[in-house]
Design an enzyme around this catalytic site. Structure first.
Site, mmCIF file in Angstrom:
data_model
loop_
_atom_site.group_PDB
_atom_site.id
_atom_site.type_symbol
_atom_site.label_atom_id
_atom_site.label_comp_id
_atom_site.label_asym_id
_atom_site.label_seq_id
_atom_site.Cartn_x
_atom_site.Cartn_y
_atom_site.Cartn_z
ATOM 1 N N SER A 1 0.835 -1.189 0.000
ATOM 2 C CA SER A 1 0.000 0.000 0.000
ATOM 3 C C SER A 1 0.881 1.254 0.000
ATOM 4 C CB SER A 1 -0.950 -0.035 1.206
ATOM 5 O OG SER A 1 -1.920 0.997 1.138
ATOM 6 N N GLU B 1 -1.133 -3.189 -7.939
ATOM 7 C CA GLU B 1 -2.425 -3.464 -7.302
ATOM 8 C C GLU B 1 -2.998 -2.141 -6.822
ATOM 9 O OE1 GLU B 1 -3.205 -3.027 -3.844
ATOM 10 O OE2 GLU B 1 -1.232 -2.211 -3.358
ATOM 11 N N HIS C 1 -4.744 -5.448 -1.541
ATOM 12 C CA HIS C 1 -5.530 -5.228 -0.327
ATOM 13 C C HIS C 1 -6.554 -6.357 -0.185
ATOM 14 C CE1 HIS C 1 -3.676 -1.316 -0.923
ATOM 15 N NE2 HIS C 1 -4.060 -0.973 0.290
#
Length: 305
Positions: A103, A209, A279
């Site tokens: 992230s 992602e 995630h």
């Protein structure tokens, strides 16, 4: 016994319980778990003000534990990039520290590649992956700790993990490429373009992602990378999970699948889907900055290092 320090470089840890659960569960896996002194600090939406989080980052680098794991992502590391002592981070890597997260943590990993090189690990974080209760996130059958995530992380940290595998779409059978593995969260990757913290990597394997981003926003970021010459310069692009977005009545058939098809039409680089990373509860652990070989047989993909 490997020492593992939990620290907060980005968003605030809203409640102490998940972090305490993560400590207990990681300890049961055989790690000597330490909590950084500022891990539960609070300032606005951040895990402490900028000086506090920067000091924590440098403190962990100086201590050089076996593993440095982010408590969570969110936002905050971008504020610190111009002030990070990249040599200190690189020195800790040379001493054997394995920095782990995903992230928002992607910008630290890519910044290190830009300034000093050195391998870090895209993988789980304390609160989401080791600190949740069973059944959270709307999935009744969801275990407290995903077995694949746990086992992959443990093997990677012990040095036993040498490859990860997954299934992709048909049409890539026989693909065999080598290059430096890099990437992470798409939003954070694209945010570094044009900055001193952008790693200029050619002939690499780029993995991506994201979360809470509609497919058109994902497409926009990917086209930014394409138009900047980044995608065409890679040996392969591997897409992980893109989750938790809201569909719109305006989509009328527009989807992640059609978005990927559009992207494939404008780049010569193979774009694979299916990487279990992002995630999501089930994620592999990947060596960011390592030389890898990506091989496809039928629909089976193996990334080895």
């Amino acid at each position: 016994m490997s020492t593992l320090t939990l620290f907060t470089p980005s968003g605030v840890v809203a409640a102490a319980k998940p972090l305490r659960l993560a400590q207990q569960r990681l300890a049961k896996l055989g790690f000597e778990v330490m909590l950084d002194e500022a891990a539960l600090a609070r300032h606005q939406r951040f895990g402490g003000d900028d000086d506090t989080r920067l000091a924590a980052l440098h403190r962990v680098a100086k201590q050089s534990p076996s593993i440095a794991m982010a408590t969570r992502g969110g936002y905050g590391l971008t504020r610190l990039l111009d002030r990070i002592d990249w040599k200190a981070i690189a020195t800790s890597v040379e001493r054997g520290t394995r920095w782990v997260g995903h992230s928002d943590f992607s910008v630290l990993q890519l910044g290190l590649l830009a300034h000093a090189r050195g391998t870090t690990w895209a993988g789980p974080m304390a609160c989401f992956d080791f600190g949740r209760e069973a059944g959270e996130h709307g999935e009744k059958a969801l275990p407290a700790v995903d077995e694949v995530t746990r086992d992959c992380f443990v093997e990677a940290m012990s040095g036993e993990l040498e490859a990860v595998g997954f299934r992709t779409e048909a049409g890539f059978d026989g693909l065999d490429v080598k290059g430096l593995l890099w990437g992470g969260n798409l939003c954070m990757v694209s945010s570094l373009l044009g900055t001193p913290h952008w790693p200029r990597i050619k002939g690499g394997v780029l993995f991506l992602e994201d979360v809470n981003e509609h497919p058109y926003r994902i497409e926009r970021s990917l086209l930014q990378l394409q138009q900047a010459g980044v995608l065409d310069a890679q040996k392969a692009v591997v897409l992980g999970a893109f989750t938790d977005f809201r569909k719109s009545p305006l989509d009328r058939g527009y989807s992640l699948k059609t978005m990927v098809a559009q992207l494939r039409s404008v780049t010569r680089t193979p774009i694979l889907t299916g990487l279990p990373f992002g995630h999501v509860p089930t994620k592999v652990t990947l060596p960011v900055g390592a030389r890898v070989q990506l091989v496809v047989q039928a629909r089976d993909v193996l990334i080895g290092w």
